[in-house]
Design an enzyme around this catalytic site. Sequence first.
Site, PDB file in Angstrom:
ATOM      1  N   CYS A 380       0.832  -1.205   0.000  1.00 42.23           N
ATOM      2  CA  CYS A 380       0.000   0.000   0.000  1.00 42.23           C
ATOM      3  C   CYS A 380       0.867   1.255   0.000  1.00 42.23           C
ATOM      4  O   CYS A 380       1.414   1.598  -1.034  1.00 42.23           O
ATOM      5  CB  CYS A 380      -0.997  -0.041   1.151  1.00 42.23           C
ATOM      6  SG  CYS A 380      -2.418   0.995   0.809  1.00 42.23           S
ATOM      7  N   HIS A 512      -3.568  -4.748   0.296  1.00 46.18           N
ATOM      8  CA  HIS A 512      -3.018  -5.265   1.565  1.00 46.18           C
ATOM      9  C   HIS A 512      -3.153  -6.781   1.565  1.00 46.18           C
ATOM     10  O   HIS A 512      -4.094  -7.321   2.169  1.00 46.18           O
ATOM     11  CB  HIS A 512      -3.835  -4.734   2.740  1.00 46.18           C
ATOM     12  CG  HIS A 512      -3.669  -3.292   3.024  1.00 46.18           C
ATOM     13  ND1 HIS A 512      -2.902  -2.826   4.058  1.00 46.18           N
ATOM     14  CD2 HIS A 512      -4.175  -2.208   2.425  1.00 46.18           C
ATOM     15  CE1 HIS A 512      -2.953  -1.507   4.089  1.00 46.18           C
ATOM     16  NE2 HIS A 512      -3.716  -1.095   3.109  1.00 46.18           N
ATOM     17  N   GLU A 514      -1.817  -8.881   3.275  1.00 44.32           N
ATOM     18  CA  GLU A 514      -1.728  -9.477   4.616  1.00 44.32           C
ATOM     19  C   GLU A 514      -3.103  -9.865   5.167  1.00 44.32           C
ATOM     20  O   GLU A 514      -3.219 -10.783   5.971  1.00 44.32           O
ATOM     21  CB  GLU A 514      -1.024  -8.527   5.599  1.00 44.32           C
ATOM     22  CG  GLU A 514      -1.782  -7.257   5.995  1.00 44.32           C
ATOM     23  CD  GLU A 514      -1.573  -6.087   5.036  1.00 44.32           C
ATOM     24  OE1 GLU A 514      -1.180  -6.333   3.875  1.00 44.32           O
ATOM     25  OE2 GLU A 514      -1.811  -4.943   5.447  1.00 44.32           O
TER      26      GLU A 514
HETATM   27  N1  GLN Z   1      -1.852   6.876   2.979  1.00 43.42           N
HETATM   28  C1  GLN Z   1      -1.964   6.134   1.771  1.00 43.42           C
HETATM   29  C2  GLN Z   1      -3.345   6.263   1.147  1.00 43.42           C
HETATM   30  O1  GLN Z   1      -4.274   6.677   1.794  1.00 43.42           O
HETATM   31  C3  GLN Z   1      -1.638   4.684   2.031  1.00 43.42           C
HETATM   32  C4  GLN Z   1      -2.635   3.995   2.903  1.00 43.42           C
HETATM   33  C5  GLN Z   1      -2.165   2.666   3.380  1.00 43.42           C
HETATM   34  O2  GLN Z   1      -0.976   2.382   3.370  1.00 43.42           O
HETATM   35  N2  GLN Z   1      -3.080   1.859   3.850  1.00 43.42           N
HETATM   36  O3  GLN Z   1      -3.522   5.955  -0.003  1.00 43.42           O
END
Ligand code: GLN
Length: 539
Positions: A380, A512, A514
């Site tokens: 992410c 994500h 995970e």
């Molecule tokens: N801050 C970034 C976004 O909002 C990444 C978010 C995250 O890593 N979950 O896109």
Amino acid sequence: MKYIFVTGGVVSSLGKGITASSLGALLRARGHRVAAVKIDPYINLDAGTMRPYEHGEVFVTGDGAETDLDLGNYERFLNIDTSRGSNITTGQVYRTVIERERKGEYLSQTVQVIPHITDEIKNRIRAVAQAANADITVVEVGGTVGDIESLPFLEAIRTMRFDEAYENTAYLHVTLAPEVSTGEIKTKPTQHSVAQLRSTGISPDFIVVRSSTPVSDEMRRKIALFTSVEPERVYSSFNVEYLYEVPLAFEEQGLGREVEKRLKLETIPPALSFWHDAVKKLKSPTFEVNIGFVGKYVAMGDSYLSILEGLRHAGIAADARVNVHWVNAETLDSDEDAKTALEHLDGVLVGPGFGMRGIEGKIRAAKFARTHNKPYFGICLGLQIAVIEFARHMANLEGANSTEFDQYAKHPVIGIMPEQLETEDLGGTMRLGDWEMNIKPSTLLEKVYGTSGTVLERHRHRYEVNPDYVQRLEAAGLIVSAVTPGKAQRGAGLVEAIELPNHPFFVALQAHPEFKSRPMRVSPPFKAFIVAALEHRKA
Ligand code: GLN
């Protein structure tokens, strides 16, 4: 349909979630269909707006709910999917009841905690059991018995015994037996806590006593005597090296069998060889690998629970001990710092995050991994970081940044998409839950997932790689290895994953992965990252 309710006493953070999950795992190992519910007595509608440093990670379900991290434990231990309904909060319950009242659905009744709030709680629990067609639903009540805010939930589960019959409902209470300075383990708090539970009208059928070392049989008998619970239904939950040992420790003490007996379930011998093998691999693996997890100092530990678990699952699959080294991004002030912090490690992981603290340090870590052939895994924010780094140093886009960190960035390679700005609700603009990603053929990602088709991963982010820059990044050598499919919907064609050519393993995902990793179903990119790190180490 049967229910087992898990409450806790004495103090919070007793590992109630692990107890509930382990019990679920034992029932699953016997072939029963199991569902799980977590009740959080706070007013927040969900965990999305809560500080992960305080409450631990925000877990994301496939249907896009931002929930308590215990749902992640259920998914990992039970190997099931949870969903929005699996996490019930006071806020949700009251909102539904108040909305119904405004619509006049209560006719002209006085709307009250009992029965209207408690009925809504019971409806929600039953809805999860029905949706999963579960034989048994494990319901964990968050908080500690005696909290004012848990009372309606305790009242709801108390009356479920009468709605659902005795053999369909059981209560398991988790308490603490603290060790005093003499080394003695004390049972008095358990006694008080059970008395407190009884004052709500609930008599426990099972007691799990949390303590640092195993509770002796003599002490179990003592607890049984003063709590009026049969001695064979008092269990010791002692410190273990790996959480996945807990189901096995409970099984040895007979928990699974006793729950079957008490709930008049068919008695089935458990198939636990998977867990035995997993624990064996965790305890004495053949290989070892060192991973640098670059993050904010404050975010370490429980706020990245699912990632640490994903690494663990990959370690089990690769027969390797995965040592995670926290690297505080805010200390990486120069390329030299990044080198010193990372050069002795076998892989670099840049994980999710919000806000600008530590960003430049993370960019230096990504640069180090790119220029030194270190396996890199970006999750992410870790993808966004890699893109910014590549834009600045390879695509000649000086001043490249995300508009999250620099609103006036000269080259906003990461930004908010115009469609998102149409909604005013901040939370509403997040991309949440399962989204498809189309993997491109002949990429490393195709090898990682074993397909160049469509895979589902869970998302939780607001910013995207800016489509206006994709061509320039690709021209400079960045490989976009997956995109969001579709045409008309928001998200079509968005960058889902990137990788680098001529690098042993530089893979980053906007999703994500995970959240979908389980011991029994290891996440492919986690596994591939650990394998690449092992190869790096051997070389
Ligand atoms: N801050 C970034 C976004 O909002 C990444 C978010 C995250 O890593 N979950 O896109």
